[in-house]
Motif scaffolding. Structure first.
Motif, PDB file in Angstrom:
ATOM      1  N   THR A 198      45.213  54.288  -3.856  1.00  0.00           N
ATOM      2  CA  THR A 198      45.536  53.584  -2.616  1.00  0.00           C
ATOM      3  C   THR A 198      44.279  53.068  -1.941  1.00  0.00           C
ATOM      4  O   THR A 198      43.191  53.610  -2.114  1.00  0.00           O
ATOM      5  N   PHE A 199      44.451  51.991  -1.187  1.00  0.00           N
ATOM      6  CA  PHE A 199      43.393  51.588  -0.271  1.00  0.00           C
ATOM      7  C   PHE A 199      43.995  51.134   1.045  1.00  0.00           C
ATOM      8  O   PHE A 199      45.164  50.769   1.141  1.00  0.00           O
ATOM      9  N   TYR A 200      43.144  51.223   2.052  1.00  0.00           N
ATOM     10  CA  TYR A 200      43.549  50.977   3.425  1.00  0.00           C
ATOM     11  C   TYR A 200      42.680  49.858   3.973  1.00  0.00           C
ATOM     12  O   TYR A 200      41.466  49.846   3.768  1.00  0.00           O
ATOM     13  N   MET A 201      43.296  48.873   4.632  1.00  0.00           N
ATOM     14  CA  MET A 201      42.554  47.750   5.175  1.00  0.00           C
ATOM     15  C   MET A 201      42.751  47.715   6.680  1.00  0.00           C
ATOM     16  O   MET A 201      43.869  47.883   7.178  1.00  0.00           O
ATOM     17  N   GLN A 202      41.654  47.476   7.395  1.00  0.00           N
ATOM     18  CA  GLN A 202      41.690  47.442   8.851  1.00  0.00           C
ATOM     19  C   GLN A 202      40.747  46.357   9.336  1.00  0.00           C
ATOM     20  O   GLN A 202      39.787  46.006   8.645  1.00  0.00           O
ATOM     21  N   CYS A 203      41.046  45.808  10.504  1.00  0.00           N
ATOM     22  CA  CYS A 203      40.135  44.845  11.118  1.00  0.00           C
ATOM     23  C   CYS A 203      39.106  45.619  11.934  1.00  0.00           C
ATOM     24  O   CYS A 203      39.459  46.447  12.773  1.00  0.00           O
ATOM     25  N   GLY A 204      37.824  45.329  11.689  1.00  0.00           N
ATOM     26  CA  GLY A 204      36.766  45.999  12.414  1.00  0.00           C
ATOM     27  C   GLY A 204      36.688  45.602  13.868  1.00  0.00           C
ATOM     28  O   GLY A 204      36.053  46.300  14.669  1.00  0.00           O
ATOM     29  N   PHE A 205      37.318  44.485  14.236  1.00  0.00           N
ATOM     30  CA  PHE A 205      37.331  44.044  15.636  1.00  0.00           C
ATOM     31  C   PHE A 205      38.579  44.518  16.371  1.00  0.00           C
ATOM     32  O   PHE A 205      38.529  44.809  17.569  1.00  0.00           O
ATOM     33  N   HIS A 206      39.715  44.539  15.654  1.00  0.00           N
ATOM     34  CA  HIS A 206      40.995  44.857  16.273  1.00  0.00           C
ATOM     35  C   HIS A 206      41.606  46.031  15.502  1.00  0.00           C
ATOM     36  O   HIS A 206      42.230  45.839  14.465  1.00  0.00           O
ATOM     37  N   ALA A 207      41.439  47.239  16.022  1.00  0.00           N
ATOM     38  CA  ALA A 207      41.800  48.449  15.280  1.00  0.00           C
ATOM     39  C   ALA A 207      43.294  48.568  15.029  1.00  0.00           C
ATOM     40  O   ALA A 207      43.720  49.332  14.154  1.00  0.00           O
ATOM     41  N   TYR A 208      44.109  47.843  15.793  1.00  0.00           N
ATOM     42  CA  TYR A 208      45.560  47.908  15.601  1.00  0.00           C
ATOM     43  C   TYR A 208      46.025  47.066  14.425  1.00  0.00           C
ATOM     44  O   TYR A 208      47.207  47.050  14.107  1.00  0.00           O
ATOM     45  N   MET A 209      45.107  46.366  13.775  1.00  0.00           N
ATOM     46  CA  MET A 209      45.447  45.608  12.575  1.00  0.00           C
ATOM     47  C   MET A 209      45.164  46.488  11.362  1.00  0.00           C
ATOM     48  O   MET A 209      44.004  46.796  11.061  1.00  0.00           O
TER      49      MET A 209
END
Length: 308
Positions: A198-209
């Motif tokens: 598995t991998f997890y992707m997140q926006c470094g500017f908008h943590a709710y993404m």
């Protein structure tokens, strides 16, 4: 790195579980399936549906634009559990392990969109070493951070790449809809270390993404719909391990099943809802986090979706 301690622990538990139930990757052979069967069923959530995670928009960039989806009080809600009135759980992954040959893969490159400061889809299936494409539909910049996890080494960065703002969008028009061309595309292969799935992707500017993905070694998988239903067809007759997993519902369930020729196999699985406090992110009525705390006027209107 924005992974919270609770999220990291869930990731580590998942990797330990997968290391126990998933055999090493082997070459998959495409053949003409004779008398294939069908596996279908439903995944439900057992227990109370957890409250969504809540993020105060003024603590992140672009609160006005990203606040087009919000609760009307300056908070963005991340619903990582989508459950219908009959407990059907959306976005659970169902896959069969042990299928060494069968139907071909869908060779299209998975596409993840950043749209209205959300990643979609929230759950994606990839092939290890194959490409994933990310495009920005928003007039704001995003920072794409991808992680895989390991119980020994913790979270490992797969990529960390800015996703420039979409110049095709009508900047400044908060009522603009997404009827324009996408912004610059980020395309790259995802190489997960051996044994990681598995991998997890997140926006470094908008943590709710955030967005999740699971790597598979055969094309016998499905992601449940908004009713919790799934269907996997043209399965070579045989006995396999059926794995059912949702990234926020614990380590998942594995079950031995037998798919017969030319017939239908029905399996229903209930995943337990997490108990207790699972996140520090929740809506709070605190003047320190109110819009007035910025010292200047900020308009945050849920023009796209008023979350409840």
């Amino acid at each position: 790195m924005r992974l919270t301690r609770s999220s990291l622990l869930r990731c580590l538990a998942l990797v330990v579980w997968l290391s126990q139930v998933v055999p090493p990757l082997s070459a998959y052979e495409i053949v003409d399936v004779q008398h294939g069967g069908t596996l279908e069923g439903r995944v439900t959530l057992s227990g109370a549906v957890p409250d969504p995670k809540a993020f105060n928009l003024i603590t992140f960039p672009d609160p006005t634009y990203c606040g087009r989806i919000s609760n009307g009080k300056g908070w963005r809600l991340l619903r990582d559990f989508i459950v219908n009135s009959e407990s059907g759980l959306k976005n659970a992954v169902v896959l069969l392990e042990g299928v060494e040959s069968g139907k071909p893969f869908d060779l299209s490159v998975p596409l993840i969109e950043a749209r209205d400061c959300m990643f979609g889809p929230w759950m994606t299936i990839v092939r290890n070493g194959h490409a994933v494409e990310v495009v920005n539909m928003d007039p704001v910049m995003h920072d794409i951070q991808g992680y895989e996890t390991s119980p020994e080494a913790g979270a490992r960065v797969l990529f960390n790449t800015p996703l420039i703002l979409n110049q095709q969008h009508q900047r400044g028009n908060m009522h603009a809809i997404h009827n324009h061309a996408p912004g610059k595309s980020l395309v790259g292969p995802v190489y997960l270390n051996k044994g990681r799935r598995t991998f997890y992707m997140q926006c470094g500017f908008h943590a709710y993404m955030e967005s999740w993905a699971m790597a598979v070694n055969n094309p016998y998988y499905a992601v449940t719909d908004d009713q919790g239903a799934f269907k996997i067809d043209n399965v070579p007759p045989g006995t396999y391990q059926m794995v059912v997993w949702h990234p926020q519902a614990g380590p998942g369930v594995t079950r031995t099943i037998t798919v017969g020729p030319d017939g239908m196999t029905v399996e229903h699985v209930a995943l337990p809802a997490p108990r207790g406090t699972r996140t520090a992110y929740r809506v709070m009525d605190n003047p320190r986090f109110g819009l007035e705390s910025l010292g200047h006027p900020v308009e945050i209107e849920p023009l796209v979706e008023h979350q409840h």
